[in-house]
Design an enzyme around this catalytic site. Structure first.
Site, PDB file in Angstrom:
ATOM      1  N   HIS B  56       0.825  -1.209   0.000  1.00 31.23           N
ATOM      2  CA  HIS B  56       0.000   0.000   0.000  1.00 31.23           C
ATOM      3  C   HIS B  56       0.861   1.262   0.000  1.00 31.23           C
ATOM      4  O   HIS B  56       0.390   2.343   0.360  1.00 31.23           O
ATOM      5  CB  HIS B  56      -0.914   0.018   1.231  1.00 31.23           C
ATOM      6  CG  HIS B  56      -1.702  -1.225   1.415  1.00 31.23           C
ATOM      7  ND1 HIS B  56      -2.593  -1.667   0.482  1.00 31.23           N
ATOM      8  CD2 HIS B  56      -1.708  -2.150   2.417  1.00 31.23           C
ATOM      9  CE1 HIS B  56      -3.147  -2.805   0.909  1.00 31.23           C
ATOM     10  NE2 HIS B  56      -2.616  -3.123   2.077  1.00 31.23           N
ATOM     11  N   HIS B 216      -6.724  -4.693  -1.185  1.00 28.12           N
ATOM     12  CA  HIS B 216      -5.972  -5.936  -1.331  1.00 28.12           C
ATOM     13  C   HIS B 216      -6.451  -6.697  -2.556  1.00 28.12           C
ATOM     14  O   HIS B 216      -6.289  -7.910  -2.648  1.00 28.12           O
ATOM     15  CB  HIS B 216      -6.130  -6.816  -0.093  1.00 28.12           C
ATOM     16  CG  HIS B 216      -5.795  -6.128   1.176  1.00 28.12           C
ATOM     17  ND1 HIS B 216      -6.727  -5.437   1.906  1.00 28.12           N
ATOM     18  CD2 HIS B 216      -4.620  -5.985   1.824  1.00 28.12           C
ATOM     19  CE1 HIS B 216      -6.134  -4.919   2.974  1.00 28.12           C
ATOM     20  NE2 HIS B 216      -4.861  -5.229   2.947  1.00 28.12           N
TER      21      HIS B 216
END
Lengths: 329, 329
Positions: B56, B216
């Protein structure tokens, strides 16, 4: 073609509107679409202008602000801005102390910025030009090396010097020096797609990468199989280091994402580059890692190395306050 | 799978090494792989810790520094860090004034950070936890809303308050308030590929987009044809605004690239969002546009809106000096 846009025609205007919403420190003229510092040119300071085709964001509009550019003139995607629009930028940046224009080495840009400089001089303005040409993939080209990542170094160092009150000749000389001391190389994992064209500029197989691509999707020098990052980085740095002018050990490094490359991967590239550069006797004094000079939605990376003496290093670390580069402010 | 990496196994370690090379203001512990501020915890200041799976970037390591986090604990890609590593981060951030851990609402993260907090408390440390849950795509989920873009707002505001010397209860309370006032939604143009998996998490046709995806690569709520940005943004903001808690007109906005989206397109999204939000009676006081909470190489965008009062606004603009967010320093 999958893009978050309204249309190819409105893309640049829409994006500039978003920029203006996001960054109170800059202004976008609704007619000329010139990006300037809020508050206009700084009295007594040399003005700095850059520009070129859009699609390389944050270059150049993202580098407008204290310690960097006074005005940026974006063309349509991958299309040079017209001379009249460059002239508008020169006017917007000129406080009476002269203007330096920083131009990437592409025929269209060189021509249009040269015409704009003539028009500005006809108005009694003083204009100097630094042409950036750092891409070693085009060393053998008839038109010379393309201008790519080194533009960020030139804009920053010239911007810092201008902020300190240096005159036009000194700012231009520093720009020439930074450019001469810089070399770049890019490699692509995917091509990019210009919105008005609607299809990729070249094709790459699922396990292929291309060395020496340009920031407009120009095909590279050769196609090779994808390999681990340490091999790719080592191979990419070979021609760059071979063509880096001699000098001291201190360098600035830019690990530049071409648009669609995750930051995580760019850090891996810097990690590998640090090893190769160290073995070559070079010391990274400062580095930038991120998307600075992009090629729309291309996945890949460019590496730029600039050999710097202590004078340039002192300038690098002075305050800068732009949308895409900010410290000390 | 095309990635600039050495191997899936070494990716996080390699990327952290690159981060350490790039940013002299942070340290990466070679054993625990905890990212901390250079110089260690600030005496008398509440410590701030966040973390979670990697992939991320710049979240969370890129937000370590003055005015934001004291320590970040990155797990493997899309995998929560283990409790012992979270404990190492709590220790590294604790100057004796207590530690706030900021945790995104995922089962693994919640469990591991809770266990770490217990272990830290067994050592005599005081730990509080703020759970971030802002993603309206998961409002009907049994585990509650996922934590996404609002994490940046929580980390910044809590970091600002901690820097001013507020105590742990006050910093935690501000974090809860920012989270409660924030809502997000994401849409994807492409899926992402986790390196250890090697293939995309879902499939999208050449003219399809997916609303409500997770960071995700979790599939979204529904698949739709690609349409102009103004339609997509308007549609994305509908559930977000419907679930935004009531309050005053001032908002922070994050237009967040999911990893492979050009900045130019993110600015187009902000331009369109500004119109929709304005019509809804909201005033953008500050915005962030760029890659802040990514999903590896996913193309797409997330929008986060946080309703802020003047107290929170004052905190937002205080100095922050991290790799990925910097102003006033």
């Amino acid at each position: 073609m999958k893009k978050l846009i309204n249309s190819a025609d409105s893309l640049v205007t829409d994006a500039l509107h978003g920029m203006a919403v996001a960054h109170p420190g800059i202004r976008v003229d609704p007619v000329t679409r010139i990006v300037t510092r809020a508050g206009g040119p700084v009295p007594g300071k040399v003005g700095l202008v850059s520009g070129g085709g859009s699609g390389h964001e944050p270059l150049h509009g993202g580098f407008v602000g204290r310690g960097m550019l006074d005005a940026a003139v974006p063309g349509e995607v991958f299309t040079s801005p017209t001379p009249d629009r460059v002239l508008a930028a020169l006017r917007a940046a000129d406080s009476g102390s002269g203007v330096l224009q920083i131009v990437k080495n592409y025929s269209g840009d060189r021509l249009n910025f040269a015409m704009a400089a003539e028009l500005a001089e006809d108005e009694g303005r003083t204009v100097r030009t630094v042409v950036v040409d750092d891409d070693v993939a085009t060393s053998d080209s008839a038109t010379g090396r393309r201008g790519t990542g080194a533009t960020v170094f030139v804009e920053r160092i010239c911007g810092a010097l201008a902020e300190q009150g240096a005159d036009l000749a000194a700012v231009a000389e520093a720009g020439e020096r930074v450019n001469a001391a810089s070399r770049s190389i890019a490699l692509a994992l995917t091509p990019c797609t210009a919105p008005a064209v609607g299809r990729p500029g070249f094709e790459l197989g699922p396990d292929e990468i291309e060395f020496g691509v340009g920031i407009h999707g120009e095909p590279g020098l050769r196609r090779e199989p994808l390999r681990p990052a340490h091999e790719l980085v080592s191979q990419a740095l070979e021609p760059l280091l071979a063509q880096l002018p001699p000098g001291g050990p201190s360098i600035l490094v830019l690990v530049n994402g071409l648009g669609a490359t995750p930051l995580q991967e760019l850090y891996v590239v810097l990690s590998e580059a640090a090893g190769v550069l160290g073995k070559a006797g070079l010391t990274i004094t400062h580095s930038l890692v991120g998307n600075y000079v992009t090629a729309l939605d291309m996945a890949g990376v460019s590496l730029t190395v600039c050999r710097v003496d202590s004078g340039l290093l002192d300038l690098w670390t002075t305050p800068v306050d732009t949308p895409a580069l900010r410290w000390g402010c």
